[in-house]
Design a protein around this motif. Structure first.
Motif, PDB file in Angstrom:
ATOM      1  N   LEU A   1       0.770  -1.322   0.089  1.00  0.00           N
ATOM      2  CA  LEU A   1       0.121   0.090   0.223  1.00  0.00           C
ATOM      3  C   LEU A   1       1.004   1.113  -0.022  1.00  0.00           C
ATOM      4  O   LEU A   1       0.366   2.167   0.035  1.00  0.00           O
ATOM      5  CB  LEU A   1      -0.955   0.054   1.201  1.00  0.00           C
ATOM      6  N   LEU A   2       2.024   1.409   0.031  1.00  0.00           N
ATOM      7  CA  LEU A   2       2.983   2.311   0.020  1.00  0.00           C
ATOM      8  C   LEU A   2       2.606   3.146  -1.398  1.00  0.00           C
ATOM      9  O   LEU A   2       2.757   4.461  -1.298  1.00  0.00           O
ATOM     10  CB  LEU A   2       4.401   1.955  -0.186  1.00  0.00           C
ATOM     11  N   VAL A   3       2.532   2.777  -2.445  1.00  0.00           N
ATOM     12  CA  VAL A   3       2.519   3.501  -3.639  1.00  0.00           C
ATOM     13  C   VAL A   3       1.047   4.046  -3.711  1.00  0.00           C
ATOM     14  O   VAL A   3       1.140   5.244  -3.857  1.00  0.00           O
ATOM     15  CB  VAL A   3       2.320   2.405  -4.849  1.00  0.00           C
ATOM     16  N   PRO A   4      -0.068   3.648  -3.343  1.00  0.00           N
ATOM     17  CA  PRO A   4      -1.378   4.219  -3.218  1.00  0.00           C
ATOM     18  C   PRO A   4      -1.376   5.394  -2.115  1.00  0.00           C
ATOM     19  O   PRO A   4      -2.015   6.509  -2.385  1.00  0.00           O
ATOM     20  CB  PRO A   4      -2.528   3.293  -3.029  1.00  0.00           C
ATOM     21  N   VAL A   5      -0.831   5.102  -1.109  1.00  0.00           N
ATOM     22  CA  VAL A   5      -0.660   6.171  -0.064  1.00  0.00           C
ATOM     23  C   VAL A   5       0.137   7.312  -0.538  1.00  0.00           C
ATOM     24  O   VAL A   5      -0.154   8.612  -0.355  1.00  0.00           O
ATOM     25  CB  VAL A   5      -0.173   5.456   1.167  1.00  0.00           C
ATOM     26  N   ALA A   6       1.388   7.298  -1.392  1.00  0.00           N
ATOM     27  CA  ALA A   6       2.153   8.073  -1.562  1.00  0.00           C
ATOM     28  C   ALA A   6       1.371   8.986  -2.854  1.00  0.00           C
ATOM     29  O   ALA A   6       1.299  10.251  -2.654  1.00  0.00           O
ATOM     30  CB  ALA A   6       3.241   7.576  -2.465  1.00  0.00           C
ATOM     31  N   LEU A   7       0.483   8.177  -3.666  1.00  0.00           N
ATOM     32  CA  LEU A   7      -0.552   8.897  -4.749  1.00  0.00           C
ATOM     33  C   LEU A   7      -1.456   9.660  -3.978  1.00  0.00           C
ATOM     34  O   LEU A   7      -1.549  10.848  -4.220  1.00  0.00           O
ATOM     35  CB  LEU A   7      -1.098   7.539  -5.362  1.00  0.00           C
ATOM     36  N   LEU A   8      -1.889   9.476  -2.626  1.00  0.00           N
ATOM     37  CA  LEU A   8      -2.912  10.113  -2.149  1.00  0.00           C
ATOM     38  C   LEU A   8      -2.102  11.357  -1.350  1.00  0.00           C
ATOM     39  O   LEU A   8      -2.784  12.477  -1.456  1.00  0.00           O
ATOM     40  CB  LEU A   8      -3.795   9.359  -1.064  1.00  0.00           C
ATOM     41  N   VAL A   9      -1.244  11.156  -1.126  1.00  0.00           N
ATOM     42  CA  VAL A   9      -0.467  12.449  -0.403  1.00  0.00           C
ATOM     43  C   VAL A   9      -0.064  13.306  -1.585  1.00  0.00           C
ATOM     44  O   VAL A   9      -0.170  14.455  -1.291  1.00  0.00           O
ATOM     45  CB  VAL A   9       1.028  11.879   0.280  1.00  0.00           C
ATOM     46  N   VAL A  10       0.586  12.920  -2.662  1.00  0.00           N
ATOM     47  CA  VAL A  10       0.905  13.664  -3.606  1.00  0.00           C
ATOM     48  C   VAL A  10      -0.518  14.537  -4.080  1.00  0.00           C
ATOM     49  O   VAL A  10      -0.269  15.720  -4.178  1.00  0.00           O
ATOM     50  CB  VAL A  10       1.630  13.015  -4.974  1.00  0.00           C
TER      51      VAL A  10
ATOM     52  N   ALA B   1      -3.200  15.096  -2.331  1.00  0.00           N
ATOM     53  CA  ALA B   1      -3.326  16.039  -1.427  1.00  0.00           C
ATOM     54  C   ALA B   1      -2.687  17.379  -1.360  1.00  0.00           C
ATOM     55  O   ALA B   1      -3.125  18.482  -1.164  1.00  0.00           O
ATOM     56  CB  ALA B   1      -3.537  15.304  -0.184  1.00  0.00           C
ATOM     57  N   VAL B   2      -1.632  17.238  -1.352  1.00  0.00           N
ATOM     58  CA  VAL B   2      -0.718  18.400  -1.544  1.00  0.00           C
ATOM     59  C   VAL B   2      -0.798  19.169  -2.705  1.00  0.00           C
ATOM     60  O   VAL B   2      -1.009  20.399  -2.528  1.00  0.00           O
ATOM     61  CB  VAL B   2       0.792  17.917  -1.423  1.00  0.00           C
ATOM     62  N   ALA B   3      -0.958  18.395  -3.981  1.00  0.00           N
ATOM     63  CA  ALA B   3      -1.299  19.472  -5.274  1.00  0.00           C
ATOM     64  C   ALA B   3      -2.848  20.026  -4.760  1.00  0.00           C
ATOM     65  O   ALA B   3      -2.711  21.084  -5.398  1.00  0.00           O
ATOM     66  CB  ALA B   3      -1.381  18.330  -6.407  1.00  0.00           C
ATOM     67  N   ASP B   4      -3.647  19.416  -4.251  1.00  0.00           N
ATOM     68  CA  ASP B   4      -4.963  20.061  -4.169  1.00  0.00           C
ATOM     69  C   ASP B   4      -4.988  21.172  -3.228  1.00  0.00           C
ATOM     70  O   ASP B   4      -5.508  22.108  -3.860  1.00  0.00           O
ATOM     71  CB  ASP B   4      -5.959  18.805  -3.612  1.00  0.00           C
ATOM     72  N   PHE B   5      -4.144  21.182  -2.388  1.00  0.00           N
ATOM     73  CA  PHE B   5      -4.128  22.222  -1.196  1.00  0.00           C
ATOM     74  C   PHE B   5      -3.182  23.388  -1.829  1.00  0.00           C
ATOM     75  O   PHE B   5      -3.310  24.474  -1.105  1.00  0.00           O
ATOM     76  CB  PHE B   5      -3.722  21.688   0.003  1.00  0.00           C
TER      77      PHE B   5
ATOM     78  N   ILE C   1      -9.869  26.312 -10.711  1.00  0.00           N
ATOM     79  CA  ILE C   1     -10.623  25.378 -11.442  1.00  0.00           C
ATOM     80  C   ILE C   1     -10.973  24.329 -10.402  1.00  0.00           C
ATOM     81  O   ILE C   1     -10.319  23.289 -10.051  1.00  0.00           O
ATOM     82  CB  ILE C   1      -9.831  24.545 -12.411  1.00  0.00           C
ATOM     83  N   HIS C   2     -12.230  24.667  -9.676  1.00  0.00           N
ATOM     84  CA  HIS C   2     -12.646  23.626  -8.557  1.00  0.00           C
ATOM     85  C   HIS C   2     -13.081  22.202  -9.001  1.00  0.00           C
ATOM     86  O   HIS C   2     -12.767  21.261  -8.257  1.00  0.00           O
ATOM     87  CB  HIS C   2     -13.832  24.442  -7.818  1.00  0.00           C
ATOM     88  N   GLN C   3     -13.514  22.214 -10.225  1.00  0.00           N
ATOM     89  CA  GLN C   3     -14.067  20.798 -10.846  1.00  0.00           C
ATOM     90  C   GLN C   3     -12.695  19.936 -10.988  1.00  0.00           C
ATOM     91  O   GLN C   3     -12.796  18.675 -10.790  1.00  0.00           O
ATOM     92  CB  GLN C   3     -14.911  20.910 -12.010  1.00  0.00           C
ATOM     93  N   LEU C   4     -11.698  20.596 -11.367  1.00  0.00           N
ATOM     94  CA  LEU C   4     -10.477  19.863 -11.452  1.00  0.00           C
ATOM     95  C   LEU C   4      -9.939  19.208 -10.101  1.00  0.00           C
ATOM     96  O   LEU C   4      -9.646  17.982 -10.410  1.00  0.00           O
ATOM     97  CB  LEU C   4      -9.413  20.636 -12.066  1.00  0.00           C
ATOM     98  N   ARG C   5     -10.077  19.887  -9.097  1.00  0.00           N
ATOM     99  CA  ARG C   5      -9.741  19.562  -7.993  1.00  0.00           C
ATOM    100  C   ARG C   5     -10.596  18.269  -7.528  1.00  0.00           C
ATOM    101  O   ARG C   5     -10.074  17.325  -7.005  1.00  0.00           O
ATOM    102  CB  ARG C   5      -9.992  20.544  -6.744  1.00  0.00           C
TER     103      ARG C   5
ATOM    104  N   TYR D   1     -12.228  16.307  -9.571  1.00  0.00           N
ATOM    105  CA  TYR D   1     -11.924  15.064 -10.395  1.00  0.00           C
ATOM    106  C   TYR D   1     -10.566  14.552  -9.919  1.00  0.00           C
ATOM    107  O   TYR D   1     -10.576  13.081  -9.867  1.00  0.00           O
ATOM    108  CB  TYR D   1     -11.762  15.460 -11.854  1.00  0.00           C
ATOM    109  N   VAL D   2      -9.512  15.105  -9.731  1.00  0.00           N
ATOM    110  CA  VAL D   2      -8.267  14.552  -9.407  1.00  0.00           C
ATOM    111  C   VAL D   2      -8.361  13.879  -8.279  1.00  0.00           C
ATOM    112  O   VAL D   2      -7.901  12.915  -7.945  1.00  0.00           O
ATOM    113  CB  VAL D   2      -7.240  15.643  -9.388  1.00  0.00           C
ATOM    114  N   SER D   3      -9.011  14.488  -7.356  1.00  0.00           N
ATOM    115  CA  SER D   3      -9.487  13.823  -5.879  1.00  0.00           C
ATOM    116  C   SER D   3     -10.134  12.376  -5.837  1.00  0.00           C
ATOM    117  O   SER D   3      -9.663  11.670  -5.590  1.00  0.00           O
ATOM    118  CB  SER D   3      -9.687  14.649  -4.772  1.00  0.00           C
ATOM    119  N   LEU D   4     -11.214  12.264  -6.730  1.00  0.00           N
ATOM    120  CA  LEU D   4     -12.001  11.313  -6.753  1.00  0.00           C
ATOM    121  C   LEU D   4     -11.195  10.147  -7.599  1.00  0.00           C
ATOM    122  O   LEU D   4     -11.160   8.943  -7.409  1.00  0.00           O
ATOM    123  CB  LEU D   4     -12.986  11.685  -7.592  1.00  0.00           C
ATOM    124  N   ILE D   5     -10.411  10.571  -8.690  1.00  0.00           N
ATOM    125  CA  ILE D   5      -9.682   9.398  -9.443  1.00  0.00           C
ATOM    126  C   ILE D   5      -8.781   8.900  -8.388  1.00  0.00           C
ATOM    127  O   ILE D   5      -8.292   7.844  -8.683  1.00  0.00           O
ATOM    128  CB  ILE D   5      -8.936  10.074 -10.629  1.00  0.00           C
ATOM    129  N   ALA D   6      -7.864   9.881  -7.715  1.00  0.00           N
ATOM    130  CA  ALA D   6      -6.781   9.319  -6.818  1.00  0.00           C
ATOM    131  C   ALA D   6      -7.404   8.386  -5.932  1.00  0.00           C
ATOM    132  O   ALA D   6      -6.737   7.081  -5.473  1.00  0.00           O
ATOM    133  CB  ALA D   6      -6.020  10.323  -6.238  1.00  0.00           C
TER     134      ALA D   6
END
Length: 171
Positions: free
Chosen positions: A26-35, A37-41, A49-53, A55-60
């Motif tokens: 699970l190291l890879v998906p957790v790292a993906l979620l952290v990246v 989240a950091v990009a989101d904030f 572009i709020h919809q992009l945030r 979509y990116v969060s839901l895809i991750a």
């Protein structure tokens, strides 16, 4: 499991790999979620572009969730069974593979543990059997020393040797 035993065979232990197998996977998906989240904030938040945030969060989150399901299924699909007659190694989800090692054919059973394995209680057990092409490796096994000792006890019982030395009655 009772239906899978041979007549007169007794179950000693049946285990799956240690939970660290899931944690490592699970190291890879957790790292993906952290990246994400950091990009989101930071990056995406400032673009406006709020919809992009969203979509990116839901895809991750979807990718991480699917990854977790696959890892869980892989973990559940591998099992190690020790009976008084054999070691059975099963793996596979759609196609099932089983490997049997008769207890009376086992020549050597070795354990390997890293420092983290010793702290968390997992390791590798390598089983050498007569006529086999190399050692069979049982990876991420919980309590590998205990499993190895049980294999030794069952091997000695199968061969007819006493499992513990007799103590003198005069002591």
């Amino acid at each position: 499991m009772a239906g899978e035993l041979l007549p007169g065979e007794n179950l000693i232990v049946k285990v799956h790999q240690h939970w660290i197998f899931i944690a490592k996977s699970l190291l890879v998906p957790v790292a993906l979620l952290v990246v994400v989240a950091v990009a989101d904030f930071t990056v995406i938040k400032n673009t406006g572009i709020h919809q992009l945030r969203t979509y990116v969060s839901l895809i991750a989150i979807a990718i991480a969730g699917l990854w977790l399901i696959v890892v869980w299924i892989r973990w559940q699909s591998i099992s190690y069974t020790l009976t008084d007659q054999r070691i059975k190694i099963e793996s596979g989800v759609f196609g099932r593979q089983s490997k049997m090692i008769p207890i009376d054919r086992i020549q050597d059973c070795t354990t390997r543990q890293s420092i983290f394995g010793r702290m968390l209680g997992y390791g590798r057990v390598e089983v050498d059997a007569a006529g086999a092409q190399g050692a069979e490796v049982l990876d991420h096994l919980p309590n590998p020393g205990s499993f190895r000792d049980q294999v030794f006890v069952q091997s000695e019982r199968r061969r007819g040797a006493p499992s513990s030395p007799a103590t003198p009655s005069g002591i």
